[in-house]
Enzyme design. Structure first.
Site, PDB file in Angstrom:
ATOM      1  CD  GLN A  75      -3.081  -0.400  -0.078  1.00  0.00           C
ATOM      2  OE1 GLN A  75      -3.141   0.776  -0.419  1.00  0.00           O
ATOM      3  NE2 GLN A  75      -3.803  -1.337  -0.680  1.00  0.00           N
ATOM      4  CB  SER A  76       4.160   1.965  -1.476  1.00  0.00           C
ATOM      5  OG  SER A  76       4.915   3.112  -1.832  1.00  0.00           O
ATOM      6  CG  ASN A  77       0.587   6.685   0.836  1.00  0.00           C
ATOM      7  OD1 ASN A  77      -0.560   6.439   0.473  1.00  0.00           O
ATOM      8  ND2 ASN A  77       0.958   6.624   2.111  1.00  0.00           N
TER       9      ASN A  77
END
Ligand SMILES: *Cc1c(COP(=O)(O)O)cnc(C)c1O
Length: 349
Positions: A75-77
């Site tokens: 879930q890396s921004n």
């Protein structure tokens, strides 16, 4: 004095607003808390990473690259912002993601479909990555951690063999060049402060890969401001961030200010490591309560991975008296809204 800026694309909507959180400040009876709204740097690209990407992507284009490669958690921004910007610029994007715990160790990558936890699907940031056409390979957490360099090399080799030119960006966009994003933000914030007639005693942000804290610490130092910057770690130790920021600043200085005396040793690098909880991206009850409180009291939407932990840390440190005597304090809202949705079950109990 800040040396001349390197090439920069105009991608973020800046300057972002600075607004006081009067109800929360009053409830605490402490300093006035201001929010620097870097969650409003854009829509699909929102958050802090886009400020760094203005410089990193400009470099990629200048070098004639047609493919960007970067890495992060599922879930890396940062990966999401990179995927969106790559599509906006007409570049290909390959994301190397660290899969969820429980993924069987093996040296080859998983497809996203095999790696996403059962019962969930393409959620939040991952949905946007896929929608924007990023190629995604997922690795087991242990393999990812121990072999990241090898993974990057093999991805670069594979694209190279088909005649493409890769530009690789490290975790969170944090390196010497990426520091420029928050050096520029420090300059912007000094203008905010004078527009509002305040002289904040401190600036607080979440620290994940250290580029935001490092850029702000270096930026305020170069601008001869004595506002102190405190990073609230969401992973790793205070010692880790100290080392990481010194390394990035040394790299920055080698590139942009090499004839001046060493800068990194004169920086005051302040990191709080007490609010990580059980681990990176793992929440705890007080954190979820703080996120609900900020949302209903001020309409400030925080996420459990970064901004929630940092804001909870700020509130607790104010209660403990860390900022006694400070009249104004600035919390940098670094974004993360797409990372909130996978936590609906834990937030709405
Ligand atoms: C990446 C990230 C951070 C941490 O910033 P670093 O520069 O990596 O330390 C904070 N908040 C959000 C929402 C992020 O995505």
């Amino acid at each position: 004095m800040i040396p001349p800026f390197p090439a920069q694309l105009s991608l973020a909507h800046t300057p972002t607003p600075l607004r006081p959180l009067d109800r929360i400040s009053e409830a605490l009876g402490g300093p006035r808390i201001w929010l620097k709204c870097d969650d409003q740097t854009g829509s699909a690209v929102s958050g802090n990473k886009i400020r760094k990407l203005e410089f990193l992507m400009a470099d990629a284009l200048q070098r004639g690259c047609d493919t960007v490669v970067t890495c992060g958690g599922l879930q890396s921004n940062h990966c999401r912002a990179t995927a969106v910007i790559a599509a906006q610029l007409g570049l290909a994007c390959h994301l190397v993601l660290r899969g969820p715990k429980g993924l069987i160790e093996q040296p080859t990558s998983y497809s996203v479909d095999d790696a996403i936890p059962s019962g969930s699907g393409y959620e939040g940031n991952l949905l946007l990555d896929a929608l924007c056409g990023a190629e995604i390979s997922v690795y087991s957490p242990r393999y990812f951690t121990h072999n990241l360099r090898t993974i990057f090399e093999s991805v670069e080799k594979r694209y190279g063999e088909s005649g493409r030119h890769c530009y690789s960006i490290p975790t969170g966009g944090s390196n010497g060049l990426g520091l420029w994003g928050y050096i520029a933000a420090a300059q912007e914030m000094l203008a905010d402060f004078s527009a509002h007639g305040i002289e904040p005693g401190g600036v607080v942000c979440a620290s994940g890969s250290g580029g935001t804290q490092g850029g702000l610490t270096l930026g305020f130092h170069l601008l001869a401001s004595n506002v102190s910057v405190t990073g609230v770690a969401v992973c790793d130790s205070a010692e880790y961030f100290h080392r990481k920021i010194i390394d990035d600043v040394d790299q920055w200085q080698g590139l942009f200010m090499s004839s001046s005396p060493n800068l990194s040793e004169s920086l005051s690098i302040q990191t709080i490591e007490e609010y990580i909880g059980p681990g990176y991206s793992v929440g705890y009850p007080e954190l979820f309560e703080c996120i609900r409180w900020a949302a209903k009291t001020e309409g400030v939407v925080l996420d459990p991975v970064y901004t929630g932990k940092a804001f909870y840390g700020l509130i607790e440190e104010i209660k403990k008296g860390r900022f006694v005597g400070v009249s104004d304090i600035v919390f940098v809202h670094t974004g993360g809204i797409y990372g909130l949705f996978p936590y609906s079950a834990e937030l709405m109990v």
